[in-house]
Design a protein around this motif. Structure first.
Motif, mmCIF file in Angstrom:
data_model
loop_
_atom_site.group_PDB
_atom_site.id
_atom_site.type_symbol
_atom_site.label_atom_id
_atom_site.label_comp_id
_atom_site.label_asym_id
_atom_site.label_seq_id
_atom_site.Cartn_x
_atom_site.Cartn_y
_atom_site.Cartn_z
ATOM 1 N N SER A 171 -4.951 4.985 -5.492
ATOM 2 C CA SER A 171 -4.276 3.769 -5.050
ATOM 3 C C SER A 171 -3.185 3.416 -6.042
ATOM 4 O O SER A 171 -3.425 3.380 -7.254
ATOM 5 N N GLU A 190 -1.678 4.387 4.307
ATOM 6 C CA GLU A 190 -2.029 2.984 4.144
ATOM 7 C C GLU A 190 -3.556 2.850 4.224
ATOM 8 O O GLU A 190 -4.249 3.800 4.592
ATOM 9 N N ALA A 243 -2.574 6.197 -1.694
ATOM 10 C CA ALA A 243 -2.751 5.075 -0.770
ATOM 11 C C ALA A 243 -1.936 3.890 -1.263
ATOM 12 O O ALA A 243 -1.981 3.542 -2.444
ATOM 13 N N HIS A 244 -1.215 3.272 -0.348
ATOM 14 C CA HIS A 244 -0.298 2.183 -0.698
ATOM 15 C C HIS A 244 -0.547 1.004 0.236
ATOM 16 O O HIS A 244 -0.549 1.165 1.461
ATOM 17 N N ILE A 245 -0.777 -0.171 -0.337
ATOM 18 C CA ILE A 245 -0.928 -1.392 0.460
ATOM 19 C C ILE A 245 0.468 -1.965 0.708
ATOM 20 O O ILE A 245 1.192 -2.242 -0.258
ATOM 21 N N PRO A 246 0.865 -2.120 1.964
ATOM 22 C CA PRO A 246 2.247 -2.539 2.252
ATOM 23 C C PRO A 246 2.463 -4.029 2.016
ATOM 24 O O PRO A 246 2.571 -4.828 2.942
#
Length: 261
Positions: A86, A99, A139-142
């Protein structure tokens, strides 16, 4: 409904790398327990869980007591079939980017068959490039780009929620096919060390400028997700390139020419 104690959720590790604030460790434990996750792994935390961690855990102190502490990320990932890192930062070497909902599906897909891990970096700087190189996906939280920084526990809660949501959707579904015997994290690390040394031995890589090449090659092979047999084949090829195999060992003796009558 699948028993939570034997469900894929029980095979998902939340790995925290060099956490600075013990309160964040406790808050992550609380976020995990809220969603039925129990495998907390700590990599060289600045301080072990203390009273502040216990207070922030708010009843998840059993997760803190059972948390495994590791000296490095490699040992924390031992035995994992799939690893997702992350991070809020994009990288110069592009990694497969997902995501949280997709990350949850990817982790649960392999957690049916063995351990997987979700890795969180330091509060101030996240994961280093070398640490991210040990993950198959980023993983990227927008978040809003004008204010993108998330507290560690808040990020953990987002992923924990998505894991539980997807698990509830898929709890009664059977796997579509027999699992592949994917090479675990430590086997991949052995292969990458062998690959790096081979590239130096055959004069392909410049020792002073090979780090970016190494990350690109990691991305290539991690995207393929080799199984144990495929990894053994690749290491055999590397050994041959290093001259550890006899070049003519599979040569067959020529058949004798037919006699003239």
């Amino acid at each position: 409904m699948t028993d939570p104690e034997t469900s894929p959720l029980a095979r998902i590790r939340f790995v925290l790398v060099e956490t600075t604030h013990t309160g964040n460790i406790g808050a992550v434990a609380r976020a995990m327990k809220n969603m039925g996750l129990r495998r907390l792994h700590l990599v060289s935390p600045r301080q072990p869980p203390d009273a502040e961690a216990m207070a922030r855990a708010s009843g998840a102190d059993d997760l803190l007591a059972a948390a495994e502490v590791h000296p490095d990320l490699v040992s924390a990932l031992a035995g994992c079939r799939r690893v997702i890192g992350s991070s809020a930062r994009h990288r110069a070497v592009a990694w497969p980017l997902v995501e949280p909902p997709a990350a949850a599906r990817l982790l649960l897909e392999e957690a049916r068959h063995g351990d997987v891990a979700l890795v969180f970096g330091r509060e101030c700087s996240g994961l280093s490039n070398d640490e991210l190189a040990r993950c198959q996906y980023l993983a990227h939280i927008p978040t809003d780009p004008d204010f993108s920084s998330l507290n560690l526990a808040a990020a953990a809660q987002v992923f924990a929620y998505e894991l539980r949501r997807v698990w509830l959707e898929q709890a009664d579904a059977a796997p579509a096919a027999a699992p592949r015997d994917l090479a675990p994290s430590e086997a991949l690390e052995g292969f990458f060390a062998h690959l790096d040394q081979t590239l130096l031995d055959i004069g392909f890589a410049d020792p002073e400028q090979s780090s970016k090449l190494g990350r690109r090659l990691r991305r290539l092979f991690q995207r393929a997700e080799p199984d144990r047999t495929e990894l053994n084949i690749l290491r055999g090829i590397l050994s041959a390139a290093q001259g550890r195999k006899s070049p003519g060992r599979f040569a067959r003796a020529a058949a004798p020419a037919p006699r003239e009558e």
